[in-house]
Motif scaffolding. Sequence first.
Motif, PDB file in Angstrom:
ATOM      1  N   LEU A   1      53.656 107.298  33.435  1.00 49.75           N
ATOM      2  CA  LEU A   1      54.207 108.551  32.619  1.00 49.75           C
ATOM      3  C   LEU A   1      55.110 109.197  33.612  1.00 49.75           C
ATOM      4  O   LEU A   1      56.161 109.813  33.358  1.00 49.75           O
ATOM      5  CB  LEU A   1      53.447 109.337  31.966  1.00 49.75           C
ATOM      6  N   LYS A   2      54.784 109.342  34.868  1.00 48.06           N
ATOM      7  CA  LYS A   2      55.653 110.129  35.947  1.00 48.06           C
ATOM      8  C   LYS A   2      57.007 109.364  36.113  1.00 48.06           C
ATOM      9  O   LYS A   2      57.790 110.041  36.498  1.00 48.06           O
ATOM     10  CB  LYS A   2      54.766 110.017  37.198  1.00 48.06           C
ATOM     11  N   LYS A   3      57.049 108.052  35.815  1.00 50.12           N
ATOM     12  CA  LYS A   3      58.328 107.447  36.116  1.00 50.12           C
ATOM     13  C   LYS A   3      59.367 107.591  34.805  1.00 50.12           C
ATOM     14  O   LYS A   3      60.358 107.144  35.015  1.00 50.12           O
ATOM     15  CB  LYS A   3      58.153 105.804  36.111  1.00 50.12           C
ATOM     16  N   ILE A   4      58.853 108.317  33.711  1.00 49.63           N
ATOM     17  CA  ILE A   4      59.714 108.420  32.726  1.00 49.63           C
ATOM     18  C   ILE A   4      60.962 109.510  33.091  1.00 49.63           C
ATOM     19  O   ILE A   4      60.638 110.545  33.697  1.00 49.63           O
ATOM     20  CB  ILE A   4      59.119 108.737  31.337  1.00 49.63           C
ATOM     21  N   ASN A   5      62.125 109.287  32.521  1.00 52.20           N
ATOM     22  CA  ASN A   5      63.237 109.885  33.045  1.00 52.20           C
ATOM     23  C   ASN A   5      62.846 111.376  32.143  1.00 52.20           C
ATOM     24  O   ASN A   5      62.388 111.285  31.102  1.00 52.20           O
ATOM     25  CB  ASN A   5      64.671 109.753  32.709  1.00 52.20           C
ATOM     26  N   HIS A   6      63.277 112.463  32.845  1.00 55.00           N
ATOM     27  CA  HIS A   6      63.056 113.901  32.127  1.00 55.00           C
ATOM     28  C   HIS A   6      61.828 114.457  32.039  1.00 55.00           C
ATOM     29  O   HIS A   6      61.595 115.693  31.626  1.00 55.00           O
ATOM     30  CB  HIS A   6      63.974 113.716  30.903  1.00 55.00           C
ATOM     31  N   VAL A   7      60.772 113.689  32.741  1.00 53.64           N
ATOM     32  CA  VAL A   7      59.651 114.203  32.547  1.00 53.64           C
ATOM     33  C   VAL A   7      59.085 114.986  33.998  1.00 53.64           C
ATOM     34  O   VAL A   7      59.399 114.352  35.175  1.00 53.64           O
ATOM     35  CB  VAL A   7      58.394 112.969  32.508  1.00 53.64           C
ATOM     36  N   LYS A   8      58.921 116.217  33.779  1.00 51.79           N
ATOM     37  CA  LYS A   8      58.935 117.151  34.953  1.00 51.79           C
ATOM     38  C   LYS A   8      57.285 117.354  35.475  1.00 51.79           C
ATOM     39  O   LYS A   8      57.341 117.160  36.682  1.00 51.79           O
ATOM     40  CB  LYS A   8      59.495 118.789  34.622  1.00 51.79           C
ATOM     41  N   TYR A   9      56.650 117.504  34.559  1.00 51.71           N
ATOM     42  CA  TYR A   9      54.969 117.369  35.109  1.00 51.71           C
ATOM     43  C   TYR A   9      54.375 116.553  34.219  1.00 51.71           C
ATOM     44  O   TYR A   9      54.359 116.282  32.982  1.00 51.71           O
ATOM     45  CB  TYR A   9      54.538 118.826  34.866  1.00 51.71           C
ATOM     46  N   VAL A  10      53.154 115.817  34.559  1.00 53.35           N
ATOM     47  CA  VAL A  10      52.362 115.187  33.967  1.00 53.35           C
ATOM     48  C   VAL A  10      51.113 115.792  34.324  1.00 53.35           C
ATOM     49  O   VAL A  10      50.335 115.923  35.384  1.00 53.35           O
ATOM     50  CB  VAL A  10      52.258 113.545  34.456  1.00 53.35           C
TER      51      VAL A  10
ATOM     52  N   GLU B   1      37.527 107.960  34.556  1.00 50.17           N
ATOM     53  CA  GLU B   1      38.179 108.287  33.441  1.00 50.17           C
ATOM     54  C   GLU B   1      37.909 109.701  32.929  1.00 50.17           C
ATOM     55  O   GLU B   1      37.532 109.981  31.893  1.00 50.17           O
ATOM     56  CB  GLU B   1      38.405 107.353  32.352  1.00 50.17           C
ATOM     57  N   LEU B   2      37.864 110.719  33.877  1.00 52.42           N
ATOM     58  CA  LEU B   2      37.514 112.158  33.723  1.00 52.42           C
ATOM     59  C   LEU B   2      38.307 112.692  32.656  1.00 52.42           C
ATOM     60  O   LEU B   2      37.876 113.441  31.790  1.00 52.42           O
ATOM     61  CB  LEU B   2      37.518 112.824  35.094  1.00 52.42           C
ATOM     62  N   PHE B   3      39.701 112.411  32.629  1.00 46.70           N
ATOM     63  CA  PHE B   3      40.645 112.949  31.704  1.00 46.70           C
ATOM     64  C   PHE B   3      40.708 112.201  30.354  1.00 46.70           C
ATOM     65  O   PHE B   3      41.026 110.989  30.720  1.00 46.70           O
ATOM     66  CB  PHE B   3      41.731 113.500  32.364  1.00 46.70           C
ATOM     67  N   THR B   4      40.766 112.690  29.356  1.00 48.43           N
ATOM     68  CA  THR B   4      41.104 112.154  28.065  1.00 48.43           C
ATOM     69  C   THR B   4      42.321 112.256  27.367  1.00 48.43           C
ATOM     70  O   THR B   4      42.399 111.307  26.585  1.00 48.43           O
ATOM     71  CB  THR B   4      40.026 112.690  27.215  1.00 48.43           C
ATOM     72  N   SER B   5      43.072 113.037  27.886  1.00 47.58           N
ATOM     73  CA  SER B   5      44.624 113.082  27.423  1.00 47.58           C
ATOM     74  C   SER B   5      45.411 113.777  28.263  1.00 47.58           C
ATOM     75  O   SER B   5      44.991 114.164  29.459  1.00 47.58           O
ATOM     76  CB  SER B   5      44.465 113.933  26.049  1.00 47.58           C
ATOM     77  N   VAL B   6      46.805 113.505  27.981  1.00 47.38           N
ATOM     78  CA  VAL B   6      47.802 113.963  28.779  1.00 47.38           C
ATOM     79  C   VAL B   6      48.791 114.868  28.276  1.00 47.38           C
ATOM     80  O   VAL B   6      48.968 114.632  26.999  1.00 47.38           O
ATOM     81  CB  VAL B   6      48.579 112.652  29.534  1.00 47.38           C
ATOM     82  N   SER B   7      49.182 115.644  29.057  1.00 45.27           N
ATOM     83  CA  SER B   7      50.192 116.566  28.702  1.00 45.27           C
ATOM     84  C   SER B   7      51.651 116.533  29.544  1.00 45.27           C
ATOM     85  O   SER B   7      51.700 116.508  30.579  1.00 45.27           O
ATOM     86  CB  SER B   7      50.011 118.253  28.447  1.00 45.27           C
ATOM     87  N   LEU B   8      52.789 116.055  28.802  1.00 38.74           N
ATOM     88  CA  LEU B   8      53.892 115.960  29.409  1.00 38.74           C
ATOM     89  C   LEU B   8      54.916 117.056  29.331  1.00 38.74           C
ATOM     90  O   LEU B   8      54.908 117.631  28.112  1.00 38.74           O
ATOM     91  CB  LEU B   8      54.592 114.710  28.996  1.00 38.74           C
ATOM     92  N   VAL B   9      55.425 117.635  30.523  1.00 40.97           N
ATOM     93  CA  VAL B   9      56.543 118.727  30.314  1.00 40.97           C
ATOM     94  C   VAL B   9      57.703 118.248  30.726  1.00 40.97           C
ATOM     95  O   VAL B   9      57.917 117.732  31.926  1.00 40.97           O
ATOM     96  CB  VAL B   9      55.933 119.881  31.317  1.00 40.97           C
ATOM     97  N   CYS B  10      58.562 118.313  29.762  1.00 33.97           N
ATOM     98  CA  CYS B  10      59.896 117.680  30.127  1.00 33.97           C
ATOM     99  C   CYS B  10      60.762 118.869  30.513  1.00 33.97           C
ATOM    100  O   CYS B  10      60.438 120.350  30.727  1.00 33.97           O
ATOM    101  CB  CYS B  10      60.506 117.353  28.637  1.00 33.97           C
ATOM    102  N   ASP B  11      61.931 118.270  31.526  1.00 35.76           N
ATOM    103  CA  ASP B  11      62.707 119.498  31.943  1.00 35.76           C
ATOM    104  C   ASP B  11      63.745 120.194  31.034  1.00 35.76           C
ATOM    105  O   ASP B  11      63.826 121.386  31.095  1.00 35.76           O
ATOM    106  CB  ASP B  11      63.749 118.753  32.889  1.00 35.76           C
ATOM    107  N   LYS B  12      63.881 119.605  29.635  1.00 34.69           N
ATOM    108  CA  LYS B  12      64.419 120.461  28.871  1.00 34.69           C
ATOM    109  C   LYS B  12      64.114 120.138  27.414  1.00 34.69           C
ATOM    110  O   LYS B  12      63.787 118.867  27.271  1.00 34.69           O
ATOM    111  CB  LYS B  12      66.228 120.089  28.796  1.00 34.69           C
ATOM    112  N   TYR B  13      64.076 120.974  26.387  1.00 38.56           N
ATOM    113  CA  TYR B  13      63.851 120.809  25.071  1.00 38.56           C
ATOM    114  C   TYR B  13      64.641 119.601  24.476  1.00 38.56           C
ATOM    115  O   TYR B  13      64.137 118.833  23.813  1.00 38.56           O
ATOM    116  CB  TYR B  13      63.854 121.923  24.197  1.00 38.56           C
ATOM    117  N   GLU B  14      65.930 119.550  24.811  1.00 34.32           N
ATOM    118  CA  GLU B  14      66.751 118.614  24.217  1.00 34.32           C
ATOM    119  C   GLU B  14      66.397 117.219  24.662  1.00 34.32           C
ATOM    120  O   GLU B  14      66.743 116.042  23.992  1.00 34.32           O
ATOM    121  CB  GLU B  14      68.008 118.633  24.736  1.00 34.32           C
TER     122      GLU B  14
END
Length: 439
Positions: free
Chosen positions: A81-90, A258-271
Amino acid sequence: MKISDRLSLSFRNLLRRKSRTILTILSVLIGTVSIIMLLTLAIAMDKEQKDMIESFGGIENIEVTSSGMGNKINKSTFSKLKKINHVKYVIPYKDFYFDIKLKSDNKAILQANSGIKLIPDDIFKKIKPDMIEQGRALNSSDDLSMLIGSDVKISKFKKMGQYYQKVPVDKLEPLSQKYKLTLGYRGEALPSPSINNGSKPQNIDVDIKLVGILNDKSFLDKNTVYINEKTFKSLEKEDQKLELKSLDSDNGQRNNKELFTSVSLVCDKYENVSSVEDEVKSMGYETSSSIQMIEDINKASKNIMLILGGIGSIAFFVSAIGIINTMLMSIYERQKEIGVMKVIGASVSDIKSMFLIEAGFIGFFGGLLGLLTSLLITLIINHFIGNMADPSGENFKLLIPIWLAILGVSFSSLVGILAGYLPAIKATKLSAIETLRSN
């Protein structure tokens, strides 16, 4: 004829027929108030809906969960997920729900719409000082500590008729309070007595301290309580003392790796949310975001603004007819004056501009008074809404944007000028000799 002379003459002509001028300005005022208030209502509704969505988790956020088709959330998932373009935080997290109450008052609770989230220690390192409203961020050495979003409030149960409702307690400073977190079941969720052997307690209170409060600049949700890995491990130890485990949400099958059960991605822009979400789905994971809801709201808001703007425009159309009628009556009453002006050398453009200025004055003053009336109406409405505030303390407020105020006055002035164009053309076509002969 100088422009100053035309302005002075136009203004004097309007004052000579005060009653007619006032009534025509009143019609423009009604049109201006109608369109400004209707558009202000549409803007307020749109803002209220967008604020509500943003408070649920941010409009740049995407929640990623397992699809149930064998794609698990693990460390390899984070790196992909970190390698996806426009993903600011995982931000991987584990979600769970418990009451956090004030030690001094068992009825006061730290209320968060999204419960409590466990996130990795390295995420806290990314929180910058300008993202903190009070206190500080969590670090890996903090034990039995928490960090809260800006929208998390201390609430208290208050009786409303036959029911109890949580009401915010604004006077208490969150950082100065002492808290306890309740682990375990509290009676209403107990299983059948056959499982309960009574050898261990059903619930236990654990002291927990608040170290900081995030502000709106933070990339983390505003409605959530956050803890670090060390705090979670301490809670697990306390959880072992209970008869029925409350932290082991998947019946003991969870792998600690596998302590964490889900992931939140924060994109750089809403667009960019839509493209990122499509790529995550192509990897086989389920996603949820606010983008579809935002798009539906934007579409609905545009339709509402067009409908309400159209309704307001009808009032403007009626006021334009009133201006045309006023100016035509003025021409018939001032035929000799127009004839004299032509005889002494006034040009066609002088006469035309004089009538256009008069019509423009009517539109401008009507629009200006309409704006002032609209501001007064919003103050009255906001005052009554403020007295009827809901228990959460959030008020629905009407605010007239600057651009709408300028647009309202400008549009009313333009309507006045356009409405005066036909009478102005008619005035220029009058024959000087015939007007002087008329009674």
